[in-house]
Scaffold this active site. Structure first.
Site, PDB file in Angstrom:
ATOM      1  N   ASN A  64       5.726  -8.918 -15.834  1.00 38.92           N
ATOM      2  CA  ASN A  64       4.533  -9.329 -15.090  1.00 38.92           C
ATOM      3  C   ASN A  64       3.317  -8.932 -15.915  1.00 38.92           C
ATOM      4  O   ASN A  64       2.983  -7.754 -15.999  1.00 38.92           O
ATOM      5  CB  ASN A  64       4.524  -8.617 -13.723  1.00 38.92           C
ATOM      6  CG  ASN A  64       3.248  -8.892 -12.938  1.00 38.92           C
ATOM      7  OD1 ASN A  64       2.466  -9.784 -13.282  1.00 38.92           O
ATOM      8  ND2 ASN A  64       3.025  -8.127 -11.881  1.00 38.92           N
ATOM      9  N   TRP A  65       2.687  -9.944 -16.519  1.00 40.29           N
ATOM     10  CA  TRP A  65       1.545  -9.643 -17.399  1.00 40.29           C
ATOM     11  C   TRP A  65       0.261  -9.358 -16.620  1.00 40.29           C
ATOM     12  O   TRP A  65      -0.738  -8.960 -17.208  1.00 40.29           O
ATOM     13  CB  TRP A  65       1.299 -10.823 -18.349  1.00 40.29           C
ATOM     14  CG  TRP A  65       2.325 -10.969 -19.424  1.00 40.29           C
ATOM     15  CD1 TRP A  65       3.345 -10.098 -19.735  1.00 40.29           C
ATOM     16  CD2 TRP A  65       2.425 -12.048 -20.366  1.00 40.29           C
ATOM     17  NE1 TRP A  65       4.059 -10.575 -20.802  1.00 40.29           N
ATOM     18  CE2 TRP A  65       3.522 -11.776 -21.212  1.00 40.29           C
ATOM     19  CE3 TRP A  65       1.700 -13.227 -20.580  1.00 40.29           C
ATOM     20  CZ2 TRP A  65       3.912 -12.630 -22.254  1.00 40.29           C
ATOM     21  CZ3 TRP A  65       2.083 -14.070 -21.608  1.00 40.29           C
ATOM     22  CH2 TRP A  65       3.174 -13.779 -22.426  1.00 40.29           C
ATOM     23  N   LYS A  66       0.259  -9.608 -15.353  1.00 37.77           N
ATOM     24  CA  LYS A  66      -0.950  -9.421 -14.533  1.00 37.77           C
ATOM     25  C   LYS A  66      -2.134 -10.166 -15.196  1.00 37.77           C
ATOM     26  O   LYS A  66      -1.931 -11.235 -15.742  1.00 37.77           O
ATOM     27  CB  LYS A  66      -1.234  -7.929 -14.335  1.00 37.77           C
ATOM     28  CG  LYS A  66       0.010  -7.170 -13.853  1.00 37.77           C
ATOM     29  CD  LYS A  66      -0.274  -5.787 -13.417  1.00 37.77           C
ATOM     30  CE  LYS A  66       1.040  -5.093 -13.082  1.00 37.77           C
ATOM     31  NZ  LYS A  66       0.879  -3.823 -12.453  1.00 37.77           N
ATOM     32  N   HIS A 107       3.416  -8.464  -4.065  1.00 39.34           N
ATOM     33  CA  HIS A 107       3.130  -7.356  -4.993  1.00 39.34           C
ATOM     34  C   HIS A 107       2.106  -6.417  -4.343  1.00 39.34           C
ATOM     35  O   HIS A 107       1.168  -6.879  -3.685  1.00 39.34           O
ATOM     36  CB  HIS A 107       2.603  -7.913  -6.318  1.00 39.34           C
ATOM     37  CG  HIS A 107       2.574  -6.882  -7.396  1.00 39.34           C
ATOM     38  ND1 HIS A 107       1.598  -5.926  -7.471  1.00 39.34           N
ATOM     39  CD2 HIS A 107       3.426  -6.643  -8.431  1.00 39.34           C
ATOM     40  CE1 HIS A 107       1.839  -5.130  -8.515  1.00 39.34           C
ATOM     41  NE2 HIS A 107       2.950  -5.553  -9.114  1.00 39.34           N
ATOM     42  N   GLU A 115      -0.362  -4.920  -5.504  1.00 37.01           N
ATOM     43  CA  GLU A 115      -1.763  -5.179  -5.864  1.00 37.01           C
ATOM     44  C   GLU A 115      -2.338  -6.324  -5.024  1.00 37.01           C
ATOM     45  O   GLU A 115      -3.512  -6.314  -4.662  1.00 37.01           O
ATOM     46  CB  GLU A 115      -1.868  -5.475  -7.373  1.00 37.01           C
ATOM     47  CG  GLU A 115      -1.665  -4.205  -8.179  1.00 37.01           C
ATOM     48  CD  GLU A 115      -1.146  -4.427  -9.590  1.00 37.01           C
ATOM     49  OE1 GLU A 115      -1.175  -5.556 -10.100  1.00 37.01           O
ATOM     50  OE2 GLU A 115      -0.683  -3.423 -10.186  1.00 37.01           O
ATOM     51  N   GLU A 172       9.416  -1.592  -5.542  1.00 32.60           N
ATOM     52  CA  GLU A 172       8.379  -1.045  -6.415  1.00 32.60           C
ATOM     53  C   GLU A 172       7.567   0.003  -5.652  1.00 32.60           C
ATOM     54  O   GLU A 172       6.609  -0.354  -4.945  1.00 32.60           O
ATOM     55  CB  GLU A 172       7.417  -2.149  -6.847  1.00 32.60           C
ATOM     56  CG  GLU A 172       8.053  -3.266  -7.631  1.00 32.60           C
ATOM     57  CD  GLU A 172       7.050  -3.915  -8.570  1.00 32.60           C
ATOM     58  OE1 GLU A 172       7.261  -3.857  -9.775  1.00 32.60           O
ATOM     59  OE2 GLU A 172       6.033  -4.453  -8.090  1.00 32.60           O
ATOM     60  N   GLY A 198       2.171   1.595 -12.710  1.00 38.09           N
ATOM     61  CA  GLY A 198       1.110   1.865 -13.678  1.00 38.09           C
ATOM     62  C   GLY A 198       0.725   3.326 -13.808  1.00 38.09           C
ATOM     63  O   GLY A 198      -0.314   3.637 -14.387  1.00 38.09           O
ATOM     64  N   SER A 244       6.503   1.613 -13.665  1.00 37.26           N
ATOM     65  CA  SER A 244       6.502   2.431 -14.885  1.00 37.26           C
ATOM     66  C   SER A 244       7.810   2.381 -15.663  1.00 37.26           C
ATOM     67  O   SER A 244       8.260   3.388 -16.213  1.00 37.26           O
ATOM     68  CB  SER A 244       6.110   3.880 -14.564  1.00 37.26           C
ATOM     69  OG  SER A 244       4.772   3.914 -14.125  1.00 37.26           O
ATOM     70  N   GLY A 285       5.760  -4.150 -15.692  1.00 36.12           N
ATOM     71  CA  GLY A 285       4.335  -4.473 -15.823  1.00 36.12           C
ATOM     72  C   GLY A 285       3.856  -4.142 -17.226  1.00 36.12           C
ATOM     73  O   GLY A 285       4.075  -4.900 -18.178  1.00 36.12           O
ATOM     74  N   GLY A 286       3.236  -2.986 -17.375  1.00 41.87           N
ATOM     75  CA  GLY A 286       2.598  -2.582 -18.631  1.00 41.87           C
ATOM     76  C   GLY A 286       3.484  -2.760 -19.861  1.00 41.87           C
ATOM     77  O   GLY A 286       3.024  -3.270 -20.884  1.00 41.87           O
TER      78      GLY A 286
HETATM   79  C1  PEP Z   1       4.254  -3.962 -11.539  1.00 41.13           C
HETATM   80  O1  PEP Z   1       3.046  -4.012 -11.368  1.00 41.13           O
HETATM   81  O2  PEP Z   1       5.022  -4.773 -10.990  1.00 41.13           O
HETATM   82  C2  PEP Z   1       4.765  -2.902 -12.394  1.00 41.13           C
HETATM   83  C3  PEP Z   1       6.016  -2.595 -12.295  1.00 41.13           C
HETATM   84  O3  PEP Z   1       3.859  -2.297 -13.230  1.00 41.13           O
HETATM   85  P1  PEP Z   1       4.148  -1.127 -14.283  1.00 41.13           P
HETATM   86  O4  PEP Z   1       5.453  -1.435 -14.959  1.00 41.13           O
HETATM   87  O5  PEP Z   1       2.997  -1.161 -15.221  1.00 41.13           O
HETATM   88  O6  PEP Z   1       4.241   0.139 -13.490  1.00 41.13           O
END
Ligand code: PEP
Length: 252
Positions: free
Chosen positions: A7-9, A93, A95, A165, A171, A211, A232-233
């Site tokens: 997920n590049w956001k 999600h 966010e 999640e 993050g 994470s 994500g990141g």
């Molecule tokens: C996400 O936002 O779905 C996620 C898992 O982010 P991160 O891996 O950066 O914690």
């Protein structure tokens, strides 16, 4: 078969997206690539048409979709429009829930739209840090599922992917222990067994997100009831994402 979803956001320009997709597609086409994995990328929506040229090797997901079918909803992107490019859509999600006030009512409309246009929902649930500290996390996850995808007809529910999640892990560099991840995934699986039976529940992918990194992905992926990762990141850097995909090889 594991799912690795990046997920590049709201990150990457068009040239950066194309460069990443080109590298990922070459990696997945290498003769030596034999991993047990569905690779999915959720780019910013404006990059979907560029990324689509790589869709033979890399499945695409939307990060969001409109709750309505069409009409006067300035700035929204409908499921019909997305369905030209994506097989999956991330829905729920944290966010979106936090910054865009997406409630269960809105999420249910989005899920309906996804199914109407043959898009498979990747439905996210997760407790906040306070819920974890108060020992309330099972109730929170059960509530989030019961007010959304558990209301679906069985054939639609069976076609969902669930992503667990924990909000406090997204993050932050913090992750639950492996035992805590396995415990929650087993709990979700049990809810699914009660609703759609053991066979159908065993086929539903339950992913972990929060994470994920090159360091922790292999051990998380090897937990019972963990069918993949929502990343994500670490999905922004090609080399990191590639190493995470390599972790899905059962031999590693
Ligand atoms: C996400 O936002 O779905 C996620 C898992 O982010 P991160 O891996 O950066 O914690």
């Amino acid at each position: 078969m594991k799912y690795i979803i990046g997920n590049w956001k709201m990150n990457k320009t068009a040239p950066e997206s194309i460069d990443f997709m080109r590298k990922l597609s070459s990696f997945l086409m290498e003769d030596t690539y034999d991993f047990n994995c569905h690779v999915v990328i959720a780019p910013p929506v404006i990059h979907l048409p560029h990324c689509f040229q790589f869709s033979k090797e890399i499945n695409l997901a939307a990060q969001n979709l409109a709750a309505e079918d069409f009409g006067a909803y300035t700035g929204e992107i409908s499921a019909a429009m997305l369905s030209e490019y994506v097989k999956y859509a991330i829905i729920g999600h944290s966010e979106r829930r936090q910054y865009f006030q997406e409630t269960a009512v809105i999420l249910n409309k989005k899920i309906t739209m996804a199914f109407k246009y043959n898009i498979r929902p990747v439905f996210c649930v997760g407790e906040k840090e306070q819920d974890r500290e108060l020992g309330n996390y099972f109730n929170v996850i059960e509530g989030q599922l019961n007010e959304t995808i558990m209301l679906l007809p069985d054939e639609h529910l069976s076609n969902c992917i669930i992503a667990y999640e924990p909000v406090w892990a997204i993050g932050t560099g913090k992750t639950p222990s492996l035992a805590q991840i396995e415990e929650m995934h087993a709990y979700i699986r049990k809810m699914l067994v009660l609703k759609i039976g053991k066979y159908n529940a065993s086929k539903m992918p339950i992913l972990y997100g929060g994470s994920c990194s090159v360091k922790n992905s292999s051990s998380i992926l090897h937990q019972n009831n963990v069918d993949g990762l929502l990343v994500g990141g670490a999905s922004l850097d090609f080399m990191h994402f590639k190493e995470i995909i390599e972790c899905s090889d059962t031999s590693c």
